[in-house]
Motif scaffolding. Structure first.
Motif, PDB file in Angstrom:
ATOM      1  N   UNK A  98       0.514  -1.007  -0.119  1.00  0.00           N
ATOM      2  CA  UNK A  98      -0.406  -0.110  -0.451  1.00  0.00           C
ATOM      3  C   UNK A  98       1.077   1.128   0.000  1.00  0.00           C
ATOM      4  N   UNK A  99       1.950   1.309   0.669  1.00  0.00           N
ATOM      5  CA  UNK A  99       2.458   2.437   0.937  1.00  0.00           C
ATOM      6  C   UNK A  99       3.798   2.641   0.389  1.00  0.00           C
ATOM      7  N   UNK A 100       4.877   1.219  -0.219  1.00  0.00           N
ATOM      8  CA  UNK A 100       5.954   0.946  -0.304  1.00  0.00           C
ATOM      9  C   UNK A 100       6.468   0.737  -1.708  1.00  0.00           C
ATOM     10  N   UNK A 101       5.735   0.037  -2.068  1.00  0.00           N
ATOM     11  CA  UNK A 101       5.860  -0.867  -3.398  1.00  0.00           C
ATOM     12  C   UNK A 101       5.305   0.310  -4.684  1.00  0.00           C
ATOM     13  N   UNK A 102       4.466   0.913  -4.257  1.00  0.00           N
ATOM     14  CA  UNK A 102       3.466   1.520  -5.415  1.00  0.00           C
ATOM     15  C   UNK A 102       4.316   2.990  -6.792  1.00  0.00           C
ATOM     16  N   UNK A 103       5.012   3.543  -5.646  1.00  0.00           N
ATOM     17  CA  UNK A 103       5.972   4.275  -6.388  1.00  0.00           C
ATOM     18  C   UNK A 103       6.565   3.698  -7.699  1.00  0.00           C
ATOM     19  N   UNK A 104       7.305   2.162  -7.190  1.00  0.00           N
ATOM     20  CA  UNK A 104       8.545   1.670  -7.797  1.00  0.00           C
ATOM     21  C   UNK A 104       7.038   0.936  -9.213  1.00  0.00           C
ATOM     22  N   UNK A 105       6.086   0.668  -8.876  1.00  0.00           N
ATOM     23  CA  UNK A 105       5.335   0.423  -9.839  1.00  0.00           C
ATOM     24  C   UNK A 105       5.044   1.378 -10.914  1.00  0.00           C
ATOM     25  N   UNK A 106       4.921   2.458 -10.344  1.00  0.00           N
ATOM     26  CA  UNK A 106       4.645   3.869 -10.955  1.00  0.00           C
ATOM     27  C   UNK A 106       6.277   4.277 -12.477  1.00  0.00           C
ATOM     28  N   UNK A 107       6.749   4.344 -11.270  1.00  0.00           N
ATOM     29  CA  UNK A 107       8.251   4.700 -12.504  1.00  0.00           C
ATOM     30  C   UNK A 107       8.483   3.371 -13.073  1.00  0.00           C
ATOM     31  N   UNK A 108       7.915   2.092 -12.922  1.00  0.00           N
ATOM     32  CA  UNK A 108       8.515   1.604 -14.314  1.00  0.00           C
ATOM     33  C   UNK A 108       7.449   1.321 -14.622  1.00  0.00           C
ATOM     34  N   UNK A 109       6.195   1.660 -14.461  1.00  0.00           N
ATOM     35  CA  UNK A 109       5.135   2.067 -16.198  1.00  0.00           C
ATOM     36  C   UNK A 109       5.290   3.189 -16.308  1.00  0.00           C
ATOM     37  N   UNK A 110       6.359   3.985 -15.931  1.00  0.00           N
ATOM     38  CA  UNK A 110       6.324   4.946 -16.746  1.00  0.00           C
ATOM     39  C   UNK A 110       7.779   4.751 -18.063  1.00  0.00           C
ATOM     40  N   UNK A 111       8.233   3.678 -17.698  1.00  0.00           N
ATOM     41  CA  UNK A 111       9.307   3.101 -18.445  1.00  0.00           C
ATOM     42  C   UNK A 111      10.470   2.795 -18.652  1.00  0.00           C
ATOM     43  N   UNK A 112      10.636   3.064 -16.657  1.00  0.00           N
ATOM     44  CA  UNK A 112      12.025   2.891 -16.174  1.00  0.00           C
ATOM     45  C   UNK A 112      12.724   0.941 -16.608  1.00  0.00           C
ATOM     46  N   UNK A 113      13.919   0.936 -17.270  1.00  0.00           N
ATOM     47  CA  UNK A 113      13.936  -0.498 -17.196  1.00  0.00           C
ATOM     48  C   UNK A 113      15.177  -0.541 -16.749  1.00  0.00           C
ATOM     49  N   UNK A 114      15.925  -0.536 -15.277  1.00  0.00           N
ATOM     50  CA  UNK A 114      16.100  -0.716 -14.508  1.00  0.00           C
ATOM     51  C   UNK A 114      15.901   0.057 -12.519  1.00  0.00           C
ATOM     52  N   UNK A 115      16.156  -1.427 -11.927  1.00  0.00           N
ATOM     53  CA  UNK A 115      15.818  -0.911 -10.833  1.00  0.00           C
ATOM     54  C   UNK A 115      17.373  -0.991  -9.919  1.00  0.00           C
ATOM     55  N   UNK A 116      17.218  -0.308  -8.244  1.00  0.00           N
ATOM     56  CA  UNK A 116      18.417  -0.791  -8.187  1.00  0.00           C
ATOM     57  C   UNK A 116      18.010  -1.121  -6.352  1.00  0.00           C
ATOM     58  N   UNK A 117      18.648  -2.081  -6.282  1.00  0.00           N
ATOM     59  CA  UNK A 117      17.400  -3.286  -5.023  1.00  0.00           C
ATOM     60  C   UNK A 117      18.960  -2.790  -3.524  1.00  0.00           C
ATOM     61  N   UNK A 118      18.326  -2.863  -3.082  1.00  0.00           N
ATOM     62  CA  UNK A 118      18.401  -2.160  -1.277  1.00  0.00           C
ATOM     63  C   UNK A 118      19.381  -2.839  -0.402  1.00  0.00           C
ATOM     64  N   UNK A 119      20.131  -1.418   0.918  1.00  0.00           N
ATOM     65  CA  UNK A 119      20.709  -2.679   1.744  1.00  0.00           C
ATOM     66  C   UNK A 119      19.487  -3.221   3.080  1.00  0.00           C
ATOM     67  N   UNK A 120      18.629  -2.785   3.004  1.00  0.00           N
ATOM     68  CA  UNK A 120      17.748  -3.680   4.102  1.00  0.00           C
ATOM     69  C   UNK A 120      17.771  -4.803   3.928  1.00  0.00           C
ATOM     70  N   UNK A 121      17.204  -5.358   5.106  1.00  0.00           N
ATOM     71  CA  UNK A 121      16.165  -6.906   5.292  1.00  0.00           C
ATOM     72  C   UNK A 121      14.957  -6.432   5.332  1.00  0.00           C
ATOM     73  N   UNK A 122      14.359  -6.894   4.488  1.00  0.00           N
ATOM     74  CA  UNK A 122      12.516  -7.062   4.709  1.00  0.00           C
ATOM     75  C   UNK A 122      12.280  -8.167   5.596  1.00  0.00           C
ATOM     76  N   UNK A 123      11.257  -7.973   6.854  1.00  0.00           N
ATOM     77  CA  UNK A 123      10.977  -9.441   7.256  1.00  0.00           C
ATOM     78  C   UNK A 123      12.338 -10.351   7.163  1.00  0.00           C
ATOM     79  N   UNK A 124      13.211 -10.235   7.651  1.00  0.00           N
ATOM     80  CA  UNK A 124      13.757 -11.038   8.037  1.00  0.00           C
ATOM     81  C   UNK A 124      14.982 -11.521   7.242  1.00  0.00           C
ATOM     82  N   UNK A 125      14.659 -11.223   5.464  1.00  0.00           N
ATOM     83  CA  UNK A 125      15.512 -11.312   4.324  1.00  0.00           C
ATOM     84  C   UNK A 125      15.809 -10.228   4.090  1.00  0.00           C
ATOM     85  N   UNK A 126      17.358 -10.214   3.611  1.00  0.00           N
ATOM     86  CA  UNK A 126      17.904  -8.922   2.924  1.00  0.00           C
ATOM     87  C   UNK A 126      17.425  -8.708   1.622  1.00  0.00           C
TER      88      UNK A 126
END
Length: 553
Positions: free
Chosen positions: A251-279
């Motif tokens: 609801x909060x953290x994924x939508x901006x990425x989806x918006x950028x990809x729908x606008x045509x972005x062809x690369x994504x950078x992964x992050x440093x943090x872990x998410x719910x125990x999985x980096x």
């Protein structure tokens, strides 16, 4: 020819309209044919590549040739780092370089790959162009305060023009992390706490960077980052864990990425943090199931700076070999700086721990993106020094920077109608560590700034007020430490003035990566200065410089 309203359309008009419609119908067919041509070219290359060359395409290293402004010109002697990098490029062991700029050396470096490597696959050049190259625009958080999407698209376009002219193909922006804890240092790089605003600015900036045609030299591949939930680090501590429900994530953290990809972005950078125990840089559900499976993303994932190597520090991987395996199998296609992919992929495939199909998939994603950028047809885009000289710091871009700065300023209140100040008839005291300062003008992540373009508050005021200006400037304190006699001098000047401009806040070094703060208030030394100046009873206009929301009560 003019066509009057209500009259019968001419044959020429109908023919023109028919040609337009035919062109619109043909465009998707042409695009599809080009995509198939690219795929055939890429698959033919993959079939010829050794496993070492495949690992090389997934190996991203820093650019030692074009980093420094003086750079390395053709014929200059190479230092040891440059010599090793040149050797690796020619051997097909490097597929991309980052954070080097300069048209003069672009052809020289690209030649190592195109003319001197076995397969002639061009290098991808990337850079941290966050809010401008030489021309610096407001930090993304400040620009978001303008609520002006057209402005954001235009500043991203200008940054792409300057970056593209300097031999860059990809920018590590926009940052689209929703950020709600102001202690986090990277709040400054995004559009704040609101999901909708982040979505809209993600689209505007992606379109601005990429332009209408990715094959043009003036277009940069956008890379929305950091995937995902990096902005939700616990306690605002950079690199810390994130823990949330899937509902919150979606609801909060994924939508901006989806918006950028729908606008045509062809690369994504992964992050440093872990998410719910999985980096996140080892998170298959996030990087493969959601990104490619649910969203149909066709581009490639690049790690953040050694983020795949940090799977070891997370306790998720046993060692570098295991980290390379986990990151690659999770969906990280390109390894930044660590060299783990180059070192371990050949043996991982030989041992059967990584299927060759996954390696080929990653290579295909990288090469297809290079093809989408037109690098196989024109590997020397951005190598024209005359174009670079013409567009970098152009009058048009400087005017845009001024417009963006003006629109990004937020007036919190104007008690007593003190503003606007008249140009004459007022004695003005400019007090604070940022009054005459030029070093902090550009803001964090101004990697390639032109310091010669810096205009301090004092400079700007003196220009606006003219020769008859009654302006006195006193520093009063440093950013985080008092100055001997500073407050007394400030009080004296304030007492003699009709109005005080108090330039306080955060330095550039207090925001950005690894710059989390426990206290988000005004630093104590500046707060003491502010209280002393306010006690004079003179009207005070606070000019706040900050990279996050601050506690001002």
């Amino acid at each position: 020819m003019h066509h009057r309203l209500g009259s019968a359309p001419s044959r020429r008009w109908l023919l023109a309209g028919g040609a337009l419609m035919a062109g619109m119908m043909m465009a998707p067919r042409i695009a599809a044919a080009k995509a198939q041509e690219n795929l055939s070219r890429v698959d033919a290359l993959i079939a010829r590549m050794t496993i070492e060359e495949k690992a090389g395409q997934l190996n991203l290293m820093n650019d030692p040739f074009r980093w420094r402004p003086e750079g390395v010109n053709p014929g200059d002697a190479l230092d040891s780092d440059q010599t090793q990098t040149a050797t690796d490029i020619k051997a097909g062991r490097i597929g991309a370089l980052f954070n080097g700029v300069g048209a003069a050396t672009t052809r020289y470096v690209q030649d190592m790959a195109v003319r001197e490597s076995r397969l002639g696959i061009p290098l991808l050049f990337a850079a941290d162009i966050i809010h401008g190259l030489k021309t610096t625009f407001p930090v993304p958080l400040g620009e978001a305060a303008s609520w002006d999407l057209d402005l954001a698209q235009r500043t991203a376009r200008a940054a792409a023009v300057e970056g593209g002219a300097a031999g860059v193909h990809q920018t590590y922006a926009p940052m689209v992390d929703v950020a709600r804890d102001q202690r986090w240092g990277r709040v400054v790089e995004g559009a704040g706490e609101d999901v909708l605003l982040n979505n809209l600015f993600a689209v505007a900036r992606t379109k601005g960077f990429q332009g209408d045609d990715l094959t043009e030299w003036s277009s940069l591949l956008a890379t929305p980052k950091h995937f995902a939930a990096y902005g939700a680090a616990e306690a605002g501590m950079d690199y810390n864990s994130t823990d949330m429900s899937e509902l919150m994530l979606r609801s909060v953290y994924l939508p901006p990425f989806k918006a950028a990809l729908d606008a045509g972005a062809l690369s994504v950078m992964s992050a440093f943090n872990d998410l719910n125990g999985v980096p996140t840089s080892g998170n298959k559900w996030l990087l493969t199931d959601v990104l490619h499976g649910e969203w149909g993303f066709a581009g490639f994932v690049v790690s953040d700076y050694t983020s795949e190597q940090e799977l070891v520090a997370h306790g998720y991987a046993a060692d570098g070999r295991d980290a390379a395996r986990l990151a690659l199998m999770a969906g990280v296609d390109m390894s930044m700086k660590s060299g783990l992919y180059l070192k371990h992929i050949p043996e991982l495939v030989q041992s059967g721990d990584v299927p060759i199909e996954r390696v080929d998939q990653a290579v295909r994603r990288v090469l297809m993106t290079k093809a989408a950028l037109g690098l196989f047809d024109n590997p020397y885009r951005g190598a024209d020094v005359r174009t670079e000289r013409r567009v970098t710091g152009s009058r048009e871009h400087l005017d845009l920077a001024r417009e963006a700065g003006r629109k990004s300023i937020v007036m919190l209140k104007n008690d007593g109608g003190v503003l606007p100040l008249p140009k004459t008839g007022k004695r003005i005291a400019l007090i604070g560590p940022f009054g005459a300062d030029r070093a902090d003008i550009f803001g964090p992540w101004s990697v390639f700034k032109d310091t010669a373009l810096a205009v301090s508050l004092e400079d700007g005021l003196r220009t606006a007020l003219g020769d008859d200006a009654h302006l006195t400037v006193v520093k009063g304190s440093d950013v985080e430490a008092p100055i001997a006699g500073g407050i007394d001098a400030a009080v004296t000047v304030a007492s003699e003035a009709d109005v005080v401009l108090l330039a306080i806040g955060e330095s550039s070094e207090m925001s950005a990566e690894s710059k989390s703060r426990v206290d988000i208030g005004i630093p104590a030394a500046q707060l003491a200065l502010a209280e002393a100046v306010a006690a004079t009873g003179k009207p005070v206009v606070v000019l706040l410089r900050n990279g996050r929301g601050m506690e001002l009560a």
